[in-house]
Write a protein that holds these residues in place. Structure first.
Motif, PDB file in Angstrom:
ATOM      1  N   ARG A  82       0.784  -1.197  -0.068  1.00  8.60           N
ATOM      2  CA  ARG A  82       0.100  -0.072   0.046  1.00  8.60           C
ATOM      3  C   ARG A  82       0.818   1.186   0.001  1.00  8.60           C
ATOM      4  O   ARG A  82       0.708   2.527  -0.827  1.00  8.60           O
ATOM      5  CB  ARG A  82      -1.034   0.069   1.290  1.00  8.60           C
ATOM      6  N   SER A  83       2.019   1.164   0.926  1.00  5.60           N
ATOM      7  CA  SER A  83       2.725   2.382   0.780  1.00  5.60           C
ATOM      8  C   SER A  83       3.297   2.782  -0.516  1.00  5.60           C
ATOM      9  O   SER A  83       3.658   3.793  -0.910  1.00  5.60           O
ATOM     10  CB  SER A  83       3.829   2.036   1.920  1.00  5.60           C
ATOM     11  N   ARG A  84       3.783   1.669  -1.347  1.00  2.00           N
ATOM     12  CA  ARG A  84       4.261   1.659  -2.448  1.00  2.00           C
ATOM     13  C   ARG A  84       3.280   2.510  -3.486  1.00  2.00           C
ATOM     14  O   ARG A  84       3.777   3.512  -4.140  1.00  2.00           O
ATOM     15  CB  ARG A  84       4.990   0.573  -3.182  1.00  2.00           C
ATOM     16  N   MET A  86       1.149   4.472  -2.454  1.00  2.00           N
ATOM     17  CA  MET A  86       1.003   5.738  -2.005  1.00  2.00           C
ATOM     18  C   MET A  86       2.006   6.814  -2.251  1.00  2.00           C
ATOM     19  O   MET A  86       2.003   7.868  -2.776  1.00  2.00           O
ATOM     20  CB  MET A  86       0.664   6.023  -0.482  1.00  2.00           C
ATOM     21  N   LEU A  87       3.309   6.193  -2.351  1.00  2.00           N
ATOM     22  CA  LEU A  87       4.477   6.937  -2.709  1.00  2.00           C
ATOM     23  C   LEU A  87       4.484   7.165  -4.366  1.00  2.00           C
ATOM     24  O   LEU A  87       4.830   8.251  -4.650  1.00  2.00           O
ATOM     25  CB  LEU A  87       5.811   6.440  -2.142  1.00  2.00           C
ATOM     26  N   HIS A  90       2.411  10.321  -4.616  1.00  2.00           N
ATOM     27  CA  HIS A  90       2.971  11.279  -4.239  1.00  2.00           C
ATOM     28  C   HIS A  90       3.755  11.803  -5.494  1.00  2.00           C
ATOM     29  O   HIS A  90       3.827  13.100  -5.549  1.00  2.00           O
ATOM     30  CB  HIS A  90       3.930  10.988  -3.039  1.00  2.00           C
ATOM     31  N   ALA A 126       0.694  12.268   1.715  1.00  2.00           N
ATOM     32  CA  ALA A 126       0.739  10.903   1.086  1.00  2.00           C
ATOM     33  C   ALA A 126       2.045  10.321   1.635  1.00  2.00           C
ATOM     34  O   ALA A 126       2.132   9.177   2.022  1.00  2.00           O
ATOM     35  CB  ALA A 126       0.670  11.055  -0.333  1.00  2.00           C
ATOM     36  N   ARG A 127       3.013  11.105   1.690  1.00  2.00           N
ATOM     37  CA  ARG A 127       4.396  10.622   1.852  1.00  2.00           C
ATOM     38  C   ARG A 127       4.452  10.268   3.462  1.00  2.00           C
ATOM     39  O   ARG A 127       4.741   9.076   4.156  1.00  2.00           O
ATOM     40  CB  ARG A 127       5.541  11.641   1.870  1.00  2.00           C
ATOM     41  N   ALA A 130       2.530   6.819   4.129  1.00  2.00           N
ATOM     42  CA  ALA A 130       3.246   5.907   3.566  1.00  2.00           C
ATOM     43  C   ALA A 130       4.442   5.395   4.098  1.00  2.00           C
ATOM     44  O   ALA A 130       4.800   4.289   4.318  1.00  2.00           O
ATOM     45  CB  ALA A 130       3.810   6.397   2.143  1.00  2.00           C
ATOM     46  N   ARG A 131       5.038   6.354   4.910  1.00  2.00           N
ATOM     47  CA  ARG A 131       6.013   6.061   5.753  1.00  2.00           C
ATOM     48  C   ARG A 131       5.634   5.915   7.177  1.00  2.00           C
ATOM     49  O   ARG A 131       6.637   5.033   7.791  1.00  2.00           O
ATOM     50  CB  ARG A 131       7.054   7.068   5.809  1.00  2.00           C
ATOM     51  N   MET A 184      -4.644   3.805   3.563  1.00  2.00           N
ATOM     52  CA  MET A 184      -3.679   3.417   4.087  1.00  2.00           C
ATOM     53  C   MET A 184      -3.835   2.337   5.147  1.00  2.00           C
ATOM     54  O   MET A 184      -3.102   1.458   5.435  1.00  2.00           O
ATOM     55  CB  MET A 184      -2.700   4.364   4.634  1.00  2.00           C
TER      56      MET A 184
END
Length: 528
Positions: A82-84, A86-87, A90, A126-127, A130-131, A184
């Motif tokens: 999911r984070s990928r 979202m990045l 971004h 978003a960042r 994601a992080r 997320m």
């Protein structure tokens, strides 16, 4: 009369924003074939902008059905995946920002400067999530009932399908910014953006899908709350709403009836306190930035200024001069300081508030008039003195480029006046002595308070919660709160070796004495 300067005036839409592109975005609305249509217009010119399909309650219900199927699959996607996505979103927001800027200006009438703040805010949000999502969502060990013997873990599960109702004034920040943490956390989102600025929200959703989000995980419906609001509430496992206090109260009642959670960012009548030791020029520049972004159509903008006796006259002179020098305009570039109001209703509200105050004795120090020469919805940045409780804008939110100024003699008086409102969203304090200014900030009844800044310092501190007190709402966005509110906490406690009943052969009375001694020992050892 104000000497406000005029910037360039836009007469046509940006070249890339063709009818075909507008229709493509409109086609992303969850609505059936043959749906009724609604026309939106550009605030800059009044010309037709988009022809959008209207969703029916049945369309909303079908969107929730699709969302529930999609959410079940999305919830098991690893957080890292999911984070990928979202990045990538971004990166796409930053790469395609010219499109976003044009859309926001075309739909809301704000300046490009204000629109860019939404681009940067969306990228930051978003960042951040994601992080941070893996850390926030990972299982957490907690102290068990009996040391060593009780293994206790807290898990976080997504709520399910989240309803997001987002406003017209910040169409990218509020649409994407509230959807991002919900997604997320493993939820699906069914969103109703305001019709006036639906294209911007649809653009963001389209970009998220390009980044890799499965199609039905985030869907958009369009329509009036009176038509589809019931269906949006009926399907929601959680409600995220930004808008008026009156609507927020009704949503809170409906959510309470259904026993689902709700987060509500509502109205405000935000205050700025300028202390006696403030740098007058910096504070005056800060007041311009505080009162007139997006033509005052910002939930956290300042509508009340409280000035210490010692600096009152010098500050007013500097503030008026800076306000009168502002450039109004409708250009699709960075030349204008302030743009247009967004809707006729807002122009009518601003006009009626100012006219009512003037008719009852208020003095116009700058502005005070509409500017139809620049566009149908322009209104000058306006400063009023002599505002009294008899005037509507004294304690009612104007949500436009209008600020009233007041003099105070002591800090206690300033704090009392600033807090004399049922609202409590944002506030600002200005002074050279930072420690003293922070002490004043702690006394203000507001969810966020900025020292020597208008609102961006607190809003941009994405790791800290943001939201209102009192009539300004419930719940928080940003920080851990902004993601965890979209989850259900589950405690799993594993009892090992021995439980709470007496061992075989031990009487209950004897067991109670043993446990009492254990509790006394844990207290002496400082255990929690």
């Amino acid at each position: 009369m104000t000497t406000t300067n005029a910037s360039r005036v836009a007469t046509v839409l940006p070249a890339w924003l063709t009818p075909a592109r507008v229709e493509r975005l409109a086609g992303l609305v969850a609505a059936g074939a043959g749906a009724q249509r609604v026309t939106t217009t550009s605030p800059y010119t009044g010309a037709q902008l988009a022809d959008l399909p209207l969703s029916t309650p049945d369309d909303v219900e079908e969107a929730f059905v699709r969302a529930r199927v999609a959410q079940a699959a999305w919830a098991v996607v690893p957080v890292a995946d999911r984070s990928r996505i979202m990045l990538r979103f971004h990166d796409l927001v930053l790469q395609r920002q010219e499109q976003a800027l044009d859309l926001m200006q075309a739909e809301s009438g704000k300046t490009r400067r204000d629109a860019f703040l939404e681009v940067s805010d969306t990228a930051i949000t978003a960042r951040y999530y994601a992080r941070s999502a893996r850390r926030l969502l990972s299982p957490k060990r907690r102290k068990g009932a009996i040391p060593v013997l009780t293994h206790t873990t807290v898990l976080r599960h997504p709520k399910g399908v989240v309803t997001v109702i987002s406003p017209w004034n910040y169409p990218l920040s509020m649409a994407a910014g509230d959807a991002i943490p919900a997604l997320m956390a493993g939820n699906a989102v069914v969103q109703k953006p305001d019709t006036q600025t639906a294209l911007t929200a649809l653009w963001a959703m389209d970009l998220m899908r390009e980044a890799g989000l499965p199609t039905d995980v985030w869907q958009m419906v369009v329509g009036r709350g009176s038509s589809i609001g019931g269906a949006l509430m009926a399907g929601a496992d959680y409600m995220m709403f930004t808008g008026s206090t009156a609507s927020g109260r009704q949503i809170a009642r409906d959510a309470g009836e259904r026993l689902v959670g709700a987060s509500l960012e509502l109205g405000g009548k935000n205050a700025m306190v300028v202390l006696a030791d403030a740098d007058v020029e910096k504070a005056a520049a800060g007041a311009v930035a505080a009162c007139f972004p997006s033509a005052g159509q910002l939930c956290v903008s300042i509508e009340r200024l409280y000035l210490a006796d010692e600096i009152h006259d010098a500050f007013v002179a500097a503030f008026v001069e800076r306000t009168q020098a502002m450039r109004l305009g409708a250009a699709y570039d960075f030349s204008a300081d302030m743009g247009s109001l967004t809707t006729l209703a807002q122009l009518e509200t601003v006009t009626s508030h100012v006219d009512d105050a003037v008719s009852k004795g208020a003095t116009v120090l700058a502005g005070g008039s509409a500017r139809p020469d620049l566009g149908p919805l322009f209104y000058e940045p306006t400063i009023l003195a002599g505002v009294t409780p008899a005037m509507t804008l004294f304690d009612h939110e104007t949500f436009g480029p209008v600020v009233s100024i007041y003099r105070y003699r002591s800090v206690d008086e300033a704090v009392a006046m600033a807090n004399a409102t049922p609202y409590g969203l944002n506030a600002s304090v200005w002074g050279r002595d930072g420690a003293a200014a922070r002490k004043v900030a702690r006394r203000l009844h507001a969810g966020t308070v900025n020292v020597n800044e208008a609102f961006a310092a607190a809003w941009g501190s994405i790791d800290a919660p943001m939201g209102g007190m009192g009539d300004s709402g419930l719940g928080r966005r940003h920080g851990a709160d902004g993601l965890l509110k979209y989850t259900e906490a589950q405690t799993v406690a594993h009892q090992r070796l021995h439980g709470f009943a007496p061992p075989r052969g031990v009487e209950h009375e004897q067991w109670a004495r043993i446990l009492t001694r254990a509790l006394e020992t844990w207290r002496a050892l400082g255990l929690r």
